[in-house]
Motif scaffolding. Structure first.
Motif, PDB file in Angstrom:
ATOM      1  N   ASN A 140      25.526  61.361  47.774  1.00 19.75           N
ATOM      2  CA  ASN A 140      26.801  62.268  47.648  1.00 19.75           C
ATOM      3  C   ASN A 140      27.992  61.728  47.691  1.00 19.75           C
ATOM      4  N   TRP A 141      28.185  60.472  47.382  1.00 17.59           N
ATOM      5  CA  TRP A 141      29.180  59.295  47.568  1.00 17.59           C
ATOM      6  C   TRP A 141      29.860  59.357  46.194  1.00 17.59           C
ATOM      7  N   CYS A 142      31.205  59.301  46.294  1.00 16.00           N
ATOM      8  CA  CYS A 142      32.043  59.001  44.903  1.00 16.00           C
ATOM      9  C   CYS A 142      33.315  58.081  45.603  1.00 16.00           C
ATOM     10  N   ASN A 143      33.458  56.978  45.141  1.00 12.76           N
ATOM     11  CA  ASN A 143      34.700  55.982  45.487  1.00 12.76           C
ATOM     12  C   ASN A 143      35.390  55.710  44.200  1.00 12.76           C
ATOM     13  N   ARG A 144      36.664  56.043  43.990  1.00  9.16           N
ATOM     14  CA  ARG A 144      37.270  55.579  42.635  1.00  9.16           C
ATOM     15  C   ARG A 144      37.398  54.093  42.541  1.00  9.16           C
ATOM     16  N   TYR A 145      37.611  53.360  43.622  1.00  8.63           N
ATOM     17  CA  TYR A 145      38.090  52.014  43.668  1.00  8.63           C
ATOM     18  C   TYR A 145      36.776  51.329  43.076  1.00  8.63           C
ATOM     19  N   PHE A 146      35.371  51.675  43.687  1.00  8.17           N
ATOM     20  CA  PHE A 146      34.298  51.035  43.284  1.00  8.17           C
ATOM     21  C   PHE A 146      33.924  51.380  41.853  1.00  8.17           C
ATOM     22  N   ASP A 147      34.355  52.603  41.427  1.00  6.93           N
ATOM     23  CA  ASP A 147      34.078  52.737  39.940  1.00  6.93           C
ATOM     24  C   ASP A 147      35.020  51.884  39.116  1.00  6.93           C
ATOM     25  N   ARG A 148      35.940  51.499  39.710  1.00 10.31           N
ATOM     26  CA  ARG A 148      36.803  51.076  38.859  1.00 10.31           C
ATOM     27  C   ARG A 148      36.701  49.427  38.774  1.00 10.31           C
ATOM     28  N   PHE A 149      36.004  48.859  39.900  1.00 11.90           N
ATOM     29  CA  PHE A 149      35.482  47.594  39.571  1.00 11.90           C
ATOM     30  C   PHE A 149      34.064  47.494  38.549  1.00 11.90           C
ATOM     31  N   ILE A 150      33.450  48.516  38.910  1.00  8.80           N
ATOM     32  CA  ILE A 150      32.291  48.352  38.087  1.00  8.80           C
ATOM     33  C   ILE A 150      32.647  48.677  36.375  1.00  8.80           C
ATOM     34  N   ASP A 151      33.672  49.343  36.396  1.00  8.34           N
ATOM     35  CA  ASP A 151      34.182  49.986  34.865  1.00  8.34           C
ATOM     36  C   ASP A 151      34.537  48.486  34.350  1.00  8.34           C
ATOM     37  N   SER A 152      35.431  47.848  35.262  1.00  9.60           N
ATOM     38  CA  SER A 152      36.240  46.572  34.602  1.00  9.60           C
ATOM     39  C   SER A 152      34.936  45.540  34.161  1.00  9.60           C
ATOM     40  N   ALA A 153      33.833  45.498  34.948  1.00  9.06           N
ATOM     41  CA  ALA A 153      32.976  44.419  34.942  1.00  9.06           C
ATOM     42  C   ALA A 153      32.273  44.805  33.657  1.00  9.06           C
ATOM     43  N   ILE A 154      32.171  45.824  33.139  1.00 10.32           N
ATOM     44  CA  ILE A 154      31.369  45.830  31.633  1.00 10.32           C
ATOM     45  C   ILE A 154      32.365  45.960  30.413  1.00 10.32           C
ATOM     46  N   ALA A 155      33.573  45.769  30.905  1.00 12.37           N
ATOM     47  CA  ALA A 155      34.739  45.705  29.738  1.00 12.37           C
ATOM     48  C   ALA A 155      35.038  44.101  29.249  1.00 12.37           C
ATOM     49  N   THR A 156      34.291  43.352  30.050  1.00 11.15           N
ATOM     50  CA  THR A 156      34.556  41.692  29.739  1.00 11.15           C
ATOM     51  C   THR A 156      33.035  41.237  29.836  1.00 11.15           C
ATOM     52  N   ASP A 157      33.019  40.128  28.766  1.00  7.49           N
ATOM     53  CA  ASP A 157      32.043  39.402  28.590  1.00  7.49           C
ATOM     54  C   ASP A 157      31.953  37.882  29.485  1.00  7.49           C
ATOM     55  N   GLU A 158      32.979  37.712  30.140  1.00  7.80           N
ATOM     56  CA  GLU A 158      33.256  36.591  30.797  1.00  7.80           C
ATOM     57  C   GLU A 158      32.262  36.675  32.172  1.00  7.80           C
ATOM     58  N   ARG A 159      31.352  35.795  32.298  1.00  5.55           N
ATOM     59  CA  ARG A 159      30.393  35.814  33.400  1.00  5.55           C
ATOM     60  C   ARG A 159      31.018  35.734  34.840  1.00  5.55           C
ATOM     61  N   ASN A 160      32.017  34.808  35.067  1.00  9.39           N
ATOM     62  CA  ASN A 160      32.600  34.651  36.287  1.00  9.39           C
ATOM     63  C   ASN A 160      33.414  35.739  36.598  1.00  9.39           C
ATOM     64  N   GLU A 161      34.132  36.181  35.646  1.00 10.72           N
ATOM     65  CA  GLU A 161      34.950  37.374  35.926  1.00 10.72           C
ATOM     66  C   GLU A 161      34.027  38.438  36.272  1.00 10.72           C
ATOM     67  N   ARG A 162      33.082  38.660  35.719  1.00  9.04           N
ATOM     68  CA  ARG A 162      32.081  40.062  35.984  1.00  9.04           C
ATOM     69  C   ARG A 162      31.605  39.861  37.193  1.00  9.04           C
ATOM     70  N   ARG A 163      31.088  38.588  37.651  1.00 10.33           N
ATOM     71  CA  ARG A 163      30.585  38.523  39.131  1.00 10.33           C
ATOM     72  C   ARG A 163      31.772  38.420  40.271  1.00 10.33           C
ATOM     73  N   ASN A 164      33.054  38.483  39.883  1.00 16.10           N
ATOM     74  CA  ASN A 164      33.983  38.614  40.949  1.00 16.10           C
ATOM     75  C   ASN A 164      34.092  39.930  41.259  1.00 16.10           C
ATOM     76  N   LEU A 165      34.121  40.703  39.972  1.00 16.15           N
ATOM     77  CA  LEU A 165      34.331  42.097  39.871  1.00 16.15           C
ATOM     78  C   LEU A 165      33.131  42.670  40.466  1.00 16.15           C
ATOM     79  N   TYR A 166      31.894  42.467  40.388  1.00 21.32           N
ATOM     80  CA  TYR A 166      30.794  42.800  41.143  1.00 21.32           C
ATOM     81  C   TYR A 166      30.860  42.586  42.594  1.00 21.32           C
ATOM     82  N   LEU A 167      31.166  41.526  43.142  1.00 16.47           N
ATOM     83  CA  LEU A 167      31.296  41.010  44.458  1.00 16.47           C
ATOM     84  C   LEU A 167      32.279  42.192  45.090  1.00 16.47           C
ATOM     85  N   GLN A 168      33.413  42.605  44.507  1.00 16.05           N
ATOM     86  CA  GLN A 168      34.294  43.247  45.188  1.00 16.05           C
ATOM     87  C   GLN A 168      33.672  44.603  45.378  1.00 16.05           C
TER      88      GLN A 168
END
Length: 539
Positions: free
Chosen positions: A464-492
């Motif tokens: 029952n949890w919602c965090n807009r910052y978390f959503d922002r990171f995972i949304d940004s991660a699927i908007a790029t195909d650069e693997r290192n950038e995606r990994r950094n976003l998922y780490l955050q």
């Protein structure tokens, strides 16, 4: 009635498919096929309507094909019904070229007059995204896995460019889209069959009496007894060696291991950890294992009076002895979870660490104002899964671990979780022992369905949890195909989970499967799905 009350009372069945030959009354199934024993009862044969279980894990890959499938070694999408595809430079259009040799199954309830084409792809996905589609509300109109991924918000349109070319138009770039189309949920139905059912006034039969293009078709189903699939002779990839598969979904006999030993079963899905040594020491059986893309976790309702306190959630994590859990429940075969992503994921945070410190947990309880503790319900689905071979035992260990810090845990045992009912009264929940088996190799498949704000409304975000910052990171991660950038976003995104702790990761399990040594061609996937198209018997 409360969600818990409905969960205890709810039961669903699907239409009985009458047959005259009991597959367990003689050696018919074994002589011409094999018998598969696994937990669970289907409430539909359409995986689009489910959130996992027998239909998605063991039936979907036999009855249906998808546009793509996942390579079990690389976890990358490879051709299935789609032979090739192109992606537009902006990442918002995907054009698929279909193979022209795929045919639908002939069943007792429908004889197709054409093969698989673009019209079937359009039908299968328009049903999911278009509220005005004539089949959208059939069988309830809930598509939980797709809803958790915001599929309708992602896909603007699906267009047949010609008979064997189809285009998906997306509202935004999503580099995980091909992986999404590779899952066992993204099946292709027959539009011709659907039109036939509409004219007959029986549209719901599309989900109870399936017609797919897979290697096997549904022949018989008797609830709580068996499911029989038979070979689709016209399968585009060559007819399967086995004539039939019988699924034993009964509670007959003295237990699943006994059925394997007495030859009532040829394949035993997910044997419990305590049975492994018995199977390994018997030369008549082969025990296969696959490190799973999975996680067992404890979901904490962040709207619960006590569990809403961050210090309480931190205390619960510190009080759970994961090493003891691995030894007593997984018999040393699992791995303690430091986060939601398993070590085999390319976005795994190897620096994450989860401590066991009951004294610090006591201090945090006092800091949160719960020096004298509190009482909370823990919902526990009893069906063993690859991520948790003994849920009841896990729950009892958690109960014992939390008692010294003042938390009294009431275990509420259910056969399995009905997420729709939980969603309807999610504010009443306390804790839920659950888990996840990834449908593909993309990290988004772990994080979005379980923890995004949108997933609150699908019944999968049990915290029952919602965090807009978390959503922002995972949304940004699927908007790029650069693997290192995606990994950094998922780490955050994972750091936010570690800081806010809406879920308590417990363990990553190993998927085991036992089979009679005479069977060949049975493989295990890290994603839980199984195809029996290449299974044969050597003697």
């Amino acid at each position: 009635m409360s969600a818990l009350g409905r969960l205890l009372l709810a039961s669903v069945t699907i239409l009985f498919l009458a047959g005259c030959e009991d597959p367990f009354s003689d050696n018919a199934a074994r002589n011409r096929g094999f018998i598969y024993c696994g937990p669970g009862q289907p409430n539909t044969f359409n995986p689009q309507l489910t959130d996992g279980g027998l239909t998605a894990d063991a039936l979907s890959s036999q009855i249906y094909d998808r546009l793509l499938q996942l390579d079990p070694q690389t976890y990358k999408p490879v051709p299935m019904l789609a032979q090739s595809w192109e992606v537009s430079p902006d990442g918002k259009e995907y054009v698929f070229n279909l193979r022209q040799s795929a045919s639908f199954q002939v069943t007792d309830w429908f004889i197709p007059h054409r093969g698989v084409n673009a019209e079937d792809v359009v039908f299968s996905f328009k049903r999911l995204i278009d509220p005005e589609h004539p089949f959208h509300t059939v069988s309830g109109g809930d598509y939980p896995w797709f809803e958790s991924m915001d599929f309708a918000g992602l896909v603007d349109d699906v267009i047949a460019l010609d008979d064997y070319t189809v285009k998906f138009v997306l509202s935004r770039p999503d580099v995980s889209f091909l992986s999404t189309l590779s899952t066992t949920y993204a099946v292709i139905h027959s539009a011709e069959y659907a039109e036939h059912l509409l004219t007959k006034g029986t549209p719901a039969k599309i989900d109870s009496h399936p017609v797919g293009s897979g290697a096997f078709y549904l022949d018989e189903y008797e609830p709580h007894r068996f499911i029989r699939l038979k070979r689709h002779w016209g399968y585009w990839n060559g007819a399967a060696p086995m004539e039939q598969i019988a699924y034993d979904i009964s509670n007959r006999g003295t237990g699943s291991l006994s059925k394997l030993i007495t030859r009532e079963c040829d394949v035993l899905s997910s044997p419990i950890a305590s049975q492994l040594s018995v199977i390994e020491n018997n030369p008549d059986f082969v025990l296969a294992s696959q490190t799973g893309m999975n996680v067992a976790f404890l979901a904490l309702n962040t709207r619960h009076p006590a569990l809403s306190e961050l210090e309480v959630r931190q205390a619960i994590s510190l009080a759970i002895n994961r090493d003891a859990l691995i030894q007593s429940v997984y018999y040393g075969t699992g791995t303690p979870a430091n986060g939601m992503l398993p070590p085999m994921s390319w976005a795994y945070n190897e620096k994450s660490y989860v401590a066991f410190d009951p004294q610090l947990a006591l201090s945090l309880m006092a800091k949160a104002g719960y020096r004298h503790g509190f009482e909370v319900d823990l919902i526990v689905p009893l069906t063993p899964k690859a991520y948790n071979p003994s849920p009841r035992k896990t729950a009892e260990l958690i109960q014992a671990n939390l008692a010294p810090i003042g938390i009294t845990v009431n275990i509420i045992a259910l056969e399995d979780i009905n997420r729709k009912l939980l969603r309807d009264d999610i504010d009443e929940l306390g804790m839920v022992l659950t888990g996840w088996i990834a449908d593909n190799g993309d990290p988004d498949n772990f994080l979005r369905p379980l923890l995004s704000c949108n997933a609150k409304f699908t019944g999968w975000n049990l915290s029952n949890w919602c965090n807009r910052y978390f959503d922002r990171f995972i949304d940004s991660a699927i908007a790029t195909d650069e693997r290192n950038e995606r990994r950094n976003l998922y780490l955050q995104a994972q750091r936010i989970l570690n800081d806010r702790m809406p879920v308590i990761p417990l363990a990553h399990g190993v998927h085991y499967q036992a089979r009679n040594a005479s069977l060949q061609g049975i493989t295990l996937s890290p994603f839980g799905d199984k195809s029996f198209a290449n299974v044969s018997r050597s003697r």
